[in-house]
Structures are given as structure tokens and as C-alpha cells.
Design an enzyme around this catalytic site. Structure first.
Site, mmCIF file in Angstrom:
data_model
loop_
_atom_site.group_PDB
_atom_site.id
_atom_site.type_symbol
_atom_site.label_atom_id
_atom_site.label_comp_id
_atom_site.label_asym_id
_atom_site.label_seq_id
_atom_site.Cartn_x
_atom_site.Cartn_y
_atom_site.Cartn_z
ATOM 1 C CG ASP A 1 -6.427 -3.894 -3.381
ATOM 2 O OD1 ASP A 1 -7.227 -3.021 -3.013
ATOM 3 O OD2 ASP A 1 -5.208 -3.842 -3.129
ATOM 4 C CB SER B 1 -0.943 -0.040 1.207
ATOM 5 O OG SER B 1 -1.968 0.908 1.100
ATOM 6 C CG HIS C 1 -5.696 -2.453 0.200
ATOM 7 N ND1 HIS C 1 -4.726 -2.479 -0.775
ATOM 8 C CD2 HIS C 1 -5.228 -1.603 1.162
ATOM 9 C CE1 HIS C 1 -3.727 -1.683 -0.437
ATOM 10 N NE2 HIS C 1 -3.997 -1.147 0.741
#
Length: 351
Positions: free
Chosen positions: A289, A135, A318
Site C-alpha cells: 500500500d 480506507s 491499496h
């Protein structure tokens, strides 16, 4: 384990040209640098995490896990703007003697990486054997791989992208609207914006998980209910959890940092920038995701020269990069056994 603090005594200049004085960086290290100095694993953390990677990446980093202090010298540093030991909006501005709050200067992913480069030099780290992040952590890792291509030997990028998408920016702006709708946010107090932060976290959770995740974990067991649903109480609980450990001002700035991510800025475009990466690179995408769709990781795979790609089929969306530690371990183990160029790592998928 207590957070260590590195104090940088010189002026720290940001990408914008603005300056910070008395920069401090909170960090943790685990294990020892070996004689060859080639066992460094540097973990870049995500939006609201901290430098104690053993705490938030259990089952993946820690004693007996894939990355462990018996074998590796593991470093995780708190990012600029985050309230876990590094200079942030609640830090004291040396010029005024008061907290910065919303006078804190805007900064970018590149500024975070620049700060961590200083820390790496302070720790006597030359080459980084493995640089890994998911991320926002992955955004940092990509930038570092471009800025210092000869320093990073292996790069692991999970659920991340080369530039933040309009979709991701829209999610972040929605969260900032929630923060600014809280009338206490502009009061310049430590407790300012807490209700807005709670609402912002609730919005963010919808991008971290999926329809299927909520459909199973928050499904009601009876048909008679008309209020006080599991999904409602879950959002409230998770929002309050963040309020209890974070602050609205750091959250405001860090969402803007994520928005600013674009490796092509002042580098003749994204593809040119990605071509500068020399590290053996593993790109991992999560099929479910919503926030960082797998197409973004496929793009990285196509444009980073020495790269391999793996797809993780996670129930959790995610957040799967924090939860699917066994699958991640298997993927990374396979990566280090293979010739990476153009390789798609096929593994048994998780349920």
C-alpha cells in the site's frame, strides 16, 4: 435493491458548529436482526463507494460469503456528502431552494459517524457485533469505536490510519488542484468540474495501485509503439467511469473530510484516543500500500488495547482490500478463533 432513505427531522449540528436542515441518509440492509440482536455487521464504505456493499465488495459480503444475510444483519449507509442518497453538495439547500454546490458546509469523519449513529438508533440497533471498514471506511470505524466504545464489540480496520498523513493530504490536494483548474468547477452547475474530476481520479489511481501493478497489467506487448499506450487509455477510462457516476463537488468535500481525520483532535492526542477503544480489534495492513503504508496499521495495532494484526501481501496495493476477498476471509476467520491481545495473525500470503 433500492436505496432506503432515513430522514432526520431535527437540526443536524456539525463538528464545526454549522448546521444542516433536513438531513437524509441513504442506506441498505440485508438479512434480519436475530432474537438476541447480536448479529449486526455494519460496513463503512470508502471514498466513492455507496451503500450497496453487495455490489462493490463481491466475494466478501453477500450470499454465501463471509458476511452473509443468512447469518448476519448487514448494514451499509451512504456517507454524508456522497451522492448516493445522503445529503451532499448537489442536494437542495432548504434556505435557498437551490443546490448547495460550494456553499455546502465543511464536515469531518466525526460528522459522518454522528449521522450513522442516528441511523443505527432509527433501525433499533443497540450493539454492533462487527464494525468494519477500509480506507476512509476504516477512518469512520476507528472514530465510531472511540466515540461509542461500549456499542462496538468487534472492530475490523483495513488499510487505514489514526490520522491522515501529509503524504495522503498532498495526494488529495493535487486532486483538488485538478478540480479547481477546470474552469467549469465554479459555475455551480450539476456538470461542473467534470474534466477536473477525470484528472483527479487519474491522480488518485496512482496511489491506489503500484508500480508493479501497472508494470504487469498495462505493459505493452510490442516495442514499436510511440503513442496511445495501455496505461494512458486505462487512466482515461477509469477517470471517465467516475465522472459517469459521481460529481466533482462531492469529491472535493470528501477529500477534505479524509484530510481532517485525526482521532487525537480534542482528545489529548492520538495514543490517548486509541486507548479508549474497547472492541476486540483486527488491524489489517497491505504490504504494497502506497497511500496508507503498513506502518500506519502497525501503529494502530500497537496502541489499540485489544488488537490483533495481519499483513496482506497484495499485488494490487491499496485497492487490495477490495480485491483480495479470499485472503480477507481467511484472516478474519482466524481472528475470531484467537485471543486477540498482541496477536499477529500469520497466514499464507496471496501472490
Amino acid at each position: 435493491m433500492n436505496t432506503e432513505i432515513f430522514k432526520y427531522t431535527q437540526t443536524f449540528e456539525l463538528e464545526s458548529g454549522e448546521q444542516l436542515q433536513q438531513l437524509e441518509i441513504g442506506f441498505h440492509t440485508y438479512g434480519r436482526l436475530n432474537k438476541e440482536r447480536d448479529n449486526v455487521v455494519w460496513v463503512c464504505h470508502a471514498l466513492t463507494a455507496n451503500a450497496d456493499v453487495f455490489d462493490w465488495w463481491k466475494g466478501f459480503v453477500g450470499t454465501g460469503n463471509k458476511f452473509n444475510p443468512e447469518e448476519h444483519f448487514i448494514v451499509c449507509a451512504n456517507i454524508l456528502g456522497s451522492p448516493y442518497g445522503t445529503t451532499n453538495p448537489l442536494s437542495t439547500n432548504p434556505a435557498t431552494g437551490l443546490p448547495y454546490f460550494l456553499t455546502f458546509p465543511q464536515f469531518t469523519i466525526r460528522d459522518i459517524v454522528k449521522a450513522h449513529q442516528l441511523l443505527a438508533s432509527h433501525l433499533g440497533i443497540g450493539n454492533i457485533h462487527i464494525l468494519i471498514g477500509g480506507s476512509l471506511g476504516g477512518q469512520q470505524a476507528i472514530e465510531w469505536g472511540i466515540i461509542e466504545p461500549n456499542r462496538i464489540k468487534n472492530l475490523i480496520l483495513i488499510a487505514t490510519n489514526a490520522r491522515h498523513s501529509p503524504w495522503g493530504i498532498a495526494f488529495n490536494e493535487s486532486q483538488r488542484l485538478a478540480l479547481s483548474a477546470d474552469t467549469t468547477f465554479n459555475n455551480n452547475t450539476i456538470e461542473g468540474g467534470q474534466n477536473g474530476l477525470k484528472a483527479a481520479r487519474s491522480i488518485a489511481l496512482l496511489s491506489y495501485r503500484t508500480y508493479k501493478t501497472y508494470g504487469i497489467t498495462q505493459q505493452e506487448e510490442v516495442d514499436s509503439k510511440t503513442d496511445n499506450f495501455k496505461a494512458s487509455t486505462y487512466q482515461d477510462y477509469q477517470g471517465q467511469k467516475l465522472v459517469n457516476r459521481f460529481n466533482a463537488y462531492s469529491y472535493w468535500y470528501l477529500t477534505k473530510v479524509m484530510d481532517s481525520h485525526n482521532v487525537g483532535r480534542n482528545r489529548n492526542g492520538v495514543e490517548k484516543a486509541l486507548s479508549l477503544i474497547k472492541a476486540r480489534t483486527l488491524v489489517i495492513g497491505i504490504k504494497s500500500d502506497v497511500l496508507f503504508p503498513i506502518e500506519e496499521q502497525e501503529y494502530l495495532f500497537r496502541h489499540i488495547p485489544k488488537s490483533a494484526f495481519a499483513e496482506l501481501d497484495s499485488f494490487y496495493g491499496h485497492d487490495g482490500f477490495l480485491i483480495e476477498t479470499e485472503a480477507l476471509t481467511n484472516i478474519i476467520t482466524s481472528f475470531f478463533k484467537t485471543d486477540v491481545k498482541g496477536k499477529i495473525i500469520e497466514l499464507q500470503r496471496t501472490a
